[in-house]
Scaffold this motif. Structure first.
Motif, short mmCIF file in Angstrom:
data_model
loop_
_atom_site.label_atom_id
_atom_site.label_comp_id
_atom_site.label_asym_id
_atom_site.label_seq_id
_atom_site.Cartn_x
_atom_site.Cartn_y
_atom_site.Cartn_z
N LEU A 115 0.91 -0.97 0.11
CA LEU A 115 0.14 0.07 0.04
C LEU A 115 0.44 1.30 -0.47
CD1 LEU A 115 -2.52 1.81 0.44
CD2 LEU A 115 -2.60 1.05 3.15
N ILE A 116 2.19 1.42 0.44
CA ILE A 116 2.31 2.38 0.92
C ILE A 116 3.09 2.98 -0.09
CG2 ILE A 116 4.93 1.81 1.02
CD1 ILE A 116 4.17 4.07 3.29
N GLU A 117 3.60 1.93 -1.59
CA GLU A 117 3.99 2.41 -2.65
C GLU A 117 2.72 2.83 -3.66
OE1 GLU A 117 6.10 -1.04 -4.59
OE2 GLU A 117 6.76 -1.59 -3.27
N THR A 118 2.46 3.04 -3.13
CA THR A 118 0.82 4.16 -4.04
C THR A 118 0.49 5.11 -3.70
OG1 THR A 118 -1.17 3.34 -2.50
CG2 THR A 118 -0.48 1.80 -4.08
N GLY A 119 1.22 6.07 -2.84
CA GLY A 119 1.08 7.39 -2.07
C GLY A 119 -0.23 7.62 -0.73
N CYS A 120 -0.46 6.14 -0.90
CA CYS A 120 -1.71 6.45 -0.02
C CYS A 120 -1.07 6.01 1.06
CB CYS A 120 -3.29 5.70 -0.60
SG CYS A 120 -3.34 6.30 -2.05
N GLU A 121 -2.01 6.65 2.12
CA GLU A 121 -1.08 6.28 3.70
C GLU A 121 -2.33 5.07 4.26
OE1 GLU A 121 -0.78 8.98 6.33
OE2 GLU A 121 0.29 10.13 4.89
N LYS A 122 -3.89 5.06 3.89
CA LYS A 122 -4.61 4.18 5.03
C LYS A 122 -4.85 3.25 3.18
CE LYS A 122 -6.05 8.28 7.57
NZ LYS A 122 -7.32 8.52 8.32
N MET A 123 -5.50 2.38 3.29
CA MET A 123 -6.69 1.56 2.70
C MET A 123 -7.55 2.84 2.30
SD MET A 123 -6.02 -1.15 0.72
CE MET A 123 -5.21 -2.88 1.54
N THR A 124 -8.36 2.62 2.60
CA THR A 124 -9.45 3.35 2.25
C THR A 124 -8.83 5.21 1.72
OG1 THR A 124 -9.46 5.09 4.64
CG2 THR A 124 -10.85 3.37 4.68
N ASP A 125 -8.39 5.23 1.28
CA ASP A 125 -7.83 6.73 1.08
C ASP A 125 -7.43 5.89 -0.60
OD1 ASP A 125 -7.50 8.44 2.19
OD2 ASP A 125 -5.44 8.45 3.60
N TYR A 126 -6.65 4.38 -0.84
CA TYR A 126 -6.79 3.80 -1.95
C TYR A 126 -7.78 3.21 -2.74
CZ TYR A 126 -4.99 0.50 -5.51
OH TYR A 126 -4.63 0.18 -6.51
N ILE A 127 -9.02 2.95 -1.55
CA ILE A 127 -10.16 2.30 -2.29
C ILE A 127 -10.92 4.02 -2.92
CG2 ILE A 127 -12.48 1.58 -1.76
CD1 ILE A 127 -10.78 -0.31 0.46
N GLU A 128 -10.80 5.03 -2.18
CA GLU A 128 -11.53 6.13 -3.22
C GLU A 128 -11.35 6.45 -4.39
OE1 GLU A 128 -14.90 7.59 -1.75
OE2 GLU A 128 -14.64 5.93 -0.36
N GLU A 129 -9.85 6.63 -4.22
CA GLU A 129 -9.26 6.04 -5.65
C GLU A 129 -9.33 4.78 -6.39
OE1 GLU A 129 -4.77 6.79 -6.85
OE2 GLU A 129 -4.68 7.65 -4.67
N LEU A 130 -9.25 4.33 -6.29
CA LEU A 130 -10.27 3.38 -7.01
C LEU A 130 -11.37 3.79 -8.09
CD1 LEU A 130 -9.19 -0.53 -6.05
CD2 LEU A 130 -8.22 1.32 -7.89
N LYS A 131 -12.46 3.74 -6.17
CA LYS A 131 -13.76 4.50 -7.14
C LYS A 131 -13.54 5.37 -8.63
CE LYS A 131 -15.72 1.96 -2.97
NZ LYS A 131 -16.69 2.36 -2.20
N LEU A 132 -12.93 6.58 -7.83
CA LEU A 132 -12.74 7.78 -8.60
C LEU A 132 -12.56 6.92 -10.32
CD1 LEU A 132 -11.81 10.67 -6.33
CD2 LEU A 132 -13.46 10.24 -7.13
N LYS A 133 -11.86 6.48 -9.79
CA LYS A 133 -11.58 5.58 -11.66
C LYS A 133 -11.85 5.02 -12.09
CE LYS A 133 -6.13 5.85 -10.30
NZ LYS A 133 -4.73 5.10 -10.33
N GLY A 134 -13.32 4.71 -11.82
CA GLY A 134 -14.36 3.64 -12.37
C GLY A 134 -14.77 2.28 -12.02
N TYR A 135 -13.81 2.07 -10.85
CA TYR A 135 -13.40 0.49 -10.46
C TYR A 135 -14.96 0.72 -9.42
CZ TYR A 135 -9.38 -0.60 -12.41
OH TYR A 135 -8.11 -0.49 -12.80
#
Length: 62
Positions: free
Chosen positions: A37-57
């Motif tokens: 997760l740290i390699e994505t630039g997001c500190e929290k898993m919820t932040d990464y999931i929100e990013e995915l949703k913004l991308k249409g996942y």
């Protein structure tokens, strides 16, 4: 639930991303790699999931 699956339809077919909440690892079978997760630039898993949703996942259940 330890593993969550997010899916998006692309011109190349279905794109799937697997997220393991327990180990904080993200896998993309298309590229045959797992990253932390740290390699994505997001500190929290919820932040990464929100990013995915913004991308249409969308989260899918199996």
């Amino acid at each position: 639930m330890a593993e969550r699956i997010f899916q998006k339809q692309t011109i190349f077919g279905n794109s799937e991303i697997f997220i393991d909440d327990r180990t904080k690892m993200i896998a993309n079978p298309s590229f045959r790699q797992k990253i932390a997760l740290i390699e994505t630039g997001c500190e929290k898993m919820t932040d990464y999931i929100e990013e995915l949703k913004l991308k249409g996942y969308e989260e899918v259940t199996r």
